[in-house]
Scaffold this motif. Structure first.
Motif, PDB file in Angstrom:
ATOM      1  N   CYS A  65       0.830  -1.195   0.000  1.00  0.00           N
ATOM      2  CA  CYS A  65       0.000   0.000   0.000  1.00  0.00           C
ATOM      3  C   CYS A  65       0.871   1.253   0.000  1.00  0.00           C
ATOM      4  CB  CYS A  65      -0.915   0.000   1.223  1.00  0.00           C
ATOM      5  SG  CYS A  65      -0.010  -0.015   2.790  1.00  0.00           S
ATOM      6  N   PRO A  66       0.310   2.396  -0.378  1.00  0.00           N
ATOM      7  CA  PRO A  66       1.046   3.672  -0.377  1.00  0.00           C
ATOM      8  C   PRO A  66       1.148   4.250   1.026  1.00  0.00           C
ATOM      9  CG  PRO A  66      -1.173   4.011  -1.198  1.00  0.00           C
ATOM     10  CD  PRO A  66      -1.048   2.538  -0.957  1.00  0.00           C
ATOM     11  N   TYR A  67       1.916   3.571   1.885  1.00  0.00           N
ATOM     12  CA  TYR A  67       2.019   3.943   3.287  1.00  0.00           C
ATOM     13  C   TYR A  67       2.859   5.203   3.488  1.00  0.00           C
ATOM     14  CZ  TYR A  67       2.334   3.125   8.355  1.00  0.00           C
ATOM     15  OH  TYR A  67       2.238   3.239   9.718  1.00  0.00           O
ATOM     16  N   PHE A  68       3.738   5.489   2.522  1.00  0.00           N
ATOM     17  CA  PHE A  68       4.650   6.623   2.659  1.00  0.00           C
ATOM     18  C   PHE A  68       4.379   7.677   1.592  1.00  0.00           C
ATOM     19  CE2 PHE A  68       6.863   2.776   4.115  1.00  0.00           C
ATOM     20  CZ  PHE A  68       7.068   3.120   5.442  1.00  0.00           C
ATOM     21  N   THR A  69       4.923   8.884   1.832  1.00  0.00           N
ATOM     22  CA  THR A  69       4.749   9.987   0.891  1.00  0.00           C
ATOM     23  C   THR A  69       6.067  10.728   0.714  1.00  0.00           C
ATOM     24  OG1 THR A  69       3.571  12.058   0.489  1.00  0.00           O
ATOM     25  CG2 THR A  69       4.002  11.495   2.774  1.00  0.00           C
ATOM     26  N   ASP A  70       6.262  11.301  -0.470  1.00  0.00           N
ATOM     27  CA  ASP A  70       7.442  12.128  -0.735  1.00  0.00           C
ATOM     28  C   ASP A  70       7.176  13.602  -0.448  1.00  0.00           C
ATOM     29  OD1 ASP A  70       8.937   9.953  -1.607  1.00  0.00           O
ATOM     30  OD2 ASP A  70       8.187  10.113  -3.664  1.00  0.00           O
ATOM     31  N   LYS A  71       5.953  13.929  -0.014  1.00  0.00           N
ATOM     32  CA  LYS A  71       5.614  15.337   0.260  1.00  0.00           C
ATOM     33  C   LYS A  71       6.423  15.901   1.424  1.00  0.00           C
ATOM     34  CE  LYS A  71       1.316  16.582   0.480  1.00  0.00           C
ATOM     35  NZ  LYS A  71      -0.134  16.580   0.790  1.00  0.00           N
ATOM     36  N   PHE A 106      -0.204  10.591   5.748  1.00  0.00           N
ATOM     37  CA  PHE A 106      -1.439  10.873   6.478  1.00  0.00           C
ATOM     38  C   PHE A 106      -2.383  11.812   5.742  1.00  0.00           C
ATOM     39  CE2 PHE A 106       1.302   9.729  10.202  1.00  0.00           C
ATOM     40  CZ  PHE A 106       0.560   8.632  10.596  1.00  0.00           C
ATOM     41  N   ASP A 107      -1.952  12.404   4.611  1.00  0.00           N
ATOM     42  CA  ASP A 107      -2.845  13.372   3.953  1.00  0.00           C
ATOM     43  C   ASP A 107      -2.788  13.351   2.435  1.00  0.00           C
ATOM     44  OD1 ASP A 107      -0.387  14.530   3.434  1.00  0.00           O
ATOM     45  OD2 ASP A 107      -0.790  16.412   4.468  1.00  0.00           O
ATOM     46  N   ASP A 108      -2.083  12.388   1.859  1.00  0.00           N
ATOM     47  CA  ASP A 108      -1.982  12.308   0.402  1.00  0.00           C
ATOM     48  C   ASP A 108      -2.989  11.281  -0.114  1.00  0.00           C
ATOM     49  OD1 ASP A 108      -1.050  12.905  -2.105  1.00  0.00           O
ATOM     50  OD2 ASP A 108       1.053  12.480  -1.673  1.00  0.00           O
ATOM     51  N   ALA A 109      -2.932  11.002  -1.404  1.00  0.00           N
ATOM     52  CA  ALA A 109      -3.838  10.013  -2.005  1.00  0.00           C
ATOM     53  C   ALA A 109      -3.710   8.677  -1.266  1.00  0.00           C
ATOM     54  CB  ALA A 109      -3.505   9.838  -3.485  1.00  0.00           C
ATOM     55  N   GLY A 119       7.266  14.841  13.740  1.00  0.00           N
ATOM     56  CA  GLY A 119       7.551  14.126  12.499  1.00  0.00           C
ATOM     57  C   GLY A 119       6.309  13.520  11.875  1.00  0.00           C
ATOM     58  N   ILE A 120       5.136  13.844  12.416  1.00  0.00           N
ATOM     59  CA  ILE A 120       3.858  13.418  11.842  1.00  0.00           C
ATOM     60  C   ILE A 120       3.275  14.604  11.091  1.00  0.00           C
ATOM     61  CG2 ILE A 120       1.491  12.719  12.385  1.00  0.00           C
ATOM     62  CD1 ILE A 120       2.596  11.158  14.757  1.00  0.00           C
ATOM     63  N   PHE A 121       3.182  14.482   9.779  1.00  0.00           N
ATOM     64  CA  PHE A 121       2.756  15.605   8.943  1.00  0.00           C
ATOM     65  C   PHE A 121       1.365  15.343   8.385  1.00  0.00           C
ATOM     66  CE2 PHE A 121       7.396  15.254   8.669  1.00  0.00           C
ATOM     67  CZ  PHE A 121       7.765  16.501   9.146  1.00  0.00           C
ATOM     68  N   ASP A 122       0.479  16.312   8.579  1.00  0.00           N
ATOM     69  CA  ASP A 122      -0.897  16.170   8.112  1.00  0.00           C
ATOM     70  C   ASP A 122      -1.488  17.558   7.910  1.00  0.00           C
ATOM     71  OD1 ASP A 122      -3.488  15.558   7.529  1.00  0.00           O
ATOM     72  OD2 ASP A 122      -3.926  14.552   9.436  1.00  0.00           O
ATOM     73  N   MET A 123      -1.687  17.919   6.654  1.00  0.00           N
ATOM     74  CA  MET A 123      -2.262  19.220   6.327  1.00  0.00           C
ATOM     75  C   MET A 123      -3.750  19.122   6.029  1.00  0.00           C
ATOM     76  SD  MET A 123       0.099  21.402   6.730  1.00  0.00           S
ATOM     77  CE  MET A 123      -0.612  22.846   5.923  1.00  0.00           C
ATOM     78  N   ILE A 133      -4.521  13.866  11.941  1.00  0.00           N
ATOM     79  CA  ILE A 133      -4.569  12.464  12.334  1.00  0.00           C
ATOM     80  C   ILE A 133      -4.572  12.306  13.855  1.00  0.00           C
ATOM     81  CG2 ILE A 133      -2.056  12.300  12.066  1.00  0.00           C
ATOM     82  CD1 ILE A 133      -4.667   9.446  11.737  1.00  0.00           C
ATOM     83  N   LEU A 134      -3.885  13.182  14.574  1.00  0.00           N
ATOM     84  CA  LEU A 134      -3.863  13.069  16.036  1.00  0.00           C
ATOM     85  C   LEU A 134      -5.223  13.385  16.645  1.00  0.00           C
ATOM     86  CD1 LEU A 134      -0.385  14.657  16.816  1.00  0.00           C
ATOM     87  CD2 LEU A 134      -0.990  12.231  16.746  1.00  0.00           C
ATOM     88  N   LYS A 135      -5.934  14.318  16.045  1.00  0.00           N
ATOM     89  CA  LYS A 135      -7.284  14.613  16.528  1.00  0.00           C
ATOM     90  C   LYS A 135      -8.205  13.430  16.244  1.00  0.00           C
ATOM     91  CE  LYS A 135     -11.190  17.792  16.206  1.00  0.00           C
ATOM     92  NZ  LYS A 135     -11.792  18.965  15.540  1.00  0.00           N
ATOM     93  N   GLU A 136      -8.117  12.868  15.042  1.00  0.00           N
ATOM     94  CA  GLU A 136      -8.955  11.711  14.724  1.00  0.00           C
ATOM     95  C   GLU A 136      -8.639  10.543  15.649  1.00  0.00           C
ATOM     96  OE1 GLU A 136     -10.418   8.987  10.925  1.00  0.00           O
ATOM     97  OE2 GLU A 136      -8.732  10.364  10.671  1.00  0.00           O
ATOM     98  N   MET A 137      -7.347  10.333  15.934  1.00  0.00           N
ATOM     99  CA  MET A 137      -6.957   9.270  16.853  1.00  0.00           C
ATOM    100  C   MET A 137      -7.550   9.515  18.238  1.00  0.00           C
ATOM    101  SD  MET A 137      -3.122   8.083  18.004  1.00  0.00           S
ATOM    102  CE  MET A 137      -2.701   7.586  16.334  1.00  0.00           C
ATOM    103  N   ALA A 138      -7.450  10.751  18.716  1.00  0.00           N
ATOM    104  CA  ALA A 138      -7.998  11.075  20.036  1.00  0.00           C
ATOM    105  C   ALA A 138      -9.502  10.842  20.082  1.00  0.00           C
ATOM    106  CB  ALA A 138      -7.670  12.516  20.395  1.00  0.00           C
TER     107      ALA A 138
END
Length: 414
Positions: free
Chosen positions: A211-217, A228-231, A263-267, A272-277
């Motif tokens: 799966c596309p678990y990683f991103t180059d963004k 956490f925020d790409d396709a 180191g967790i990036f989400d625009m 993602i941390l709010k959704e996790m909470a």
């Protein structure tokens, strides 16, 4: 959506994996008897199979596009390490004795950080139990266990884990961790587990073949950034949220230390941390007890611990690096690296009264303005410490505070 291999009793197992870009996926049972079973593609890029006459302890892998056999990225156990077959775990067989345990409140926690591999000569969960009474005598009521997700080899800090759901084999596997947690709760010791959601270790990391678990963004100092925020990020977000709840549900963990959330990036519109909470909060409501999310963050961003009603992510607490740095520089006089930003007594006063020392102030180390104000936030949302694995291990000679200052200075810090 749950993921992994679930033993449902009566020798039946259910397998669910997220692999949205694959053309075909087969379940390869390696033991007790070899067989190849086609997986069914279901909604959301997930694949599913139910297998009869298969018990806990069975070994399996997945065959990707008819070519390569790989372990389950959501494996619950890797008995032969990061490259070996995954094993079906019966999470229902352990006999818990902590059903009346409700955990400890934030304002009463006294942490002791534990590396399972070095805490005892044996380096196992079972042997760690023998030292719990010693910790109680010290006044400890919470242990923070450094990461135990399966990593290469037998000893490691744990931050290069490749299988987030699999408890490390050399420490004692899933049953060993459950035994330790159970014994902790018998002694009224809470358990905080360190988890890493900002990267995966390089060796044994086959997840990108599924799966596309990683991103180059984005980029991290430790490896490719998690997507956490790409396709296709929905499945990645589900992966880590299910992992957080997994530790609470099956291992009765009381709190998670979320490693280096800077180191967790989400625009995206919902971090993602709010959704996790939110998901953890709902799980806690259903279970009738509270589990905590405690962030490691050098952002000094109050949104991390602010409640949702105030636009925050709603995490329960965070570690107070500013308090550590203020104390350390006043006692040692060090001024290199991030210690260049500290060294004044008024900074310690601010750390104690507000939390963040840098609340949109100029940072010499960063060469820019840094932080936001945490004035008014409850004091229990800041976990203070005078040393931890980072502050010791990142030093060239690994000196502890006791080797840098006098015994009287150590007493003052404590």
């Amino acid at each position: 959506m749950k993921i992994g291999a679930y033993y449902n009793g009566a020798n039946k197992c259910e397998f669910i994996i997220w692999a949205p870009l694959l053309e075909s996926l087969d379940l390869k049972i390696e033991s007790p008897e070899e067989k190849l079973i086609p997986m069914e593609r279901i909604e959301g890029g997930y694949w599913h199979a139910e297998v009869a006459d298969l018990g806990a302890g069975s070994r399996y892998m997945y065959r990707i596009n008819g070519e390569h056999d790989r372990p389950d990225p959501a494996s619950f156990y890797q008995p032969d390490g990061v490259h070996g077959a995954s094993e079906v775990v019966d999470h229902g067989k352990f006999k818990w004795a902590d059903l009346g345990w409700k955990g400890r409140q934030l304002d009463e926690k006294i942490f002791y950080e534990v590396h399972i591999g070095t805490f005892t000569p044996e380096g196992t969960f079972e042997s760690a139990v023998k030292r719990l009474d010693y910790l109680v005598d010290l006044g400890i009521n919470t242990i923070e266990i450094m990461p135990v997700a399966q990593f290469p080899g037998s000893r490691n800090w744990g931050y290069d884990g490749a299988y987030l759901f699999a408890v490390h084999n050399s420490y004692g596997g899933p049953d060993g961790l459950k035994y330790l947690v159970n014994e902790c709760h018998k002694r009224e010791i809470a358990v905080c587990l360190d988890v890493v959601y900002n990267h995966l270790g390089p060796e044994g990391n086959y997840i990108s073949q599924y799966c596309p678990y990683f991103t180059d963004k984005y980029h991290t100092p430790w490896g490719a950034a998690v997507n956490f925020d790409d396709a296709h990020s929905d499945g990645v977000r589900n992966f880590v949220i299910r992992n957080a709840i997994y530790w609470f549900e099956y291992f009765h963990i009381d709190a998670l230390r979320l490693d280096a959330i800077h180191g967790i990036f989400d625009m995206g519109a919902k971090h993602i941390l709010k959704e996790m909470a939110e998901e953890v909060s709902e799980f806690c409501r259903q279970q009738g007890r509270r589990h905590l999310l405690i962030a490691e963050s050098d952002l000094n961003d109050v949104r991390v611990i602010q409640p949702w009603a105030e636009g925050g992510y709603g995490l329960d607490a965070q570690w107070s690096d500013d308090f550590h740095h203020a104390v350390h520089t006043l006692l040692t006089g060090e001024d290199k690296g991030y210690y260049a930003d500290f060294g004044r007594i008024d900074q310690l006063v601010k750390a104690l009264s507000e939390g963040f020392v840098y609340s949109w102030d100029y940072s010499v180390y960063r060469r820019r303005m840094h932080g936001s104000s945490s004035a008014g936030m409850p004091a229990e949302q800041f976990a203070v410490f005078i040393q931890n694995h980072d502050q010791v291990g990142n030093r060239m000679l690994g000196e502890r505070l006791s080797s840098l200052v006098s015994p009287e200075a150590c007493k003052l810090a404590a």
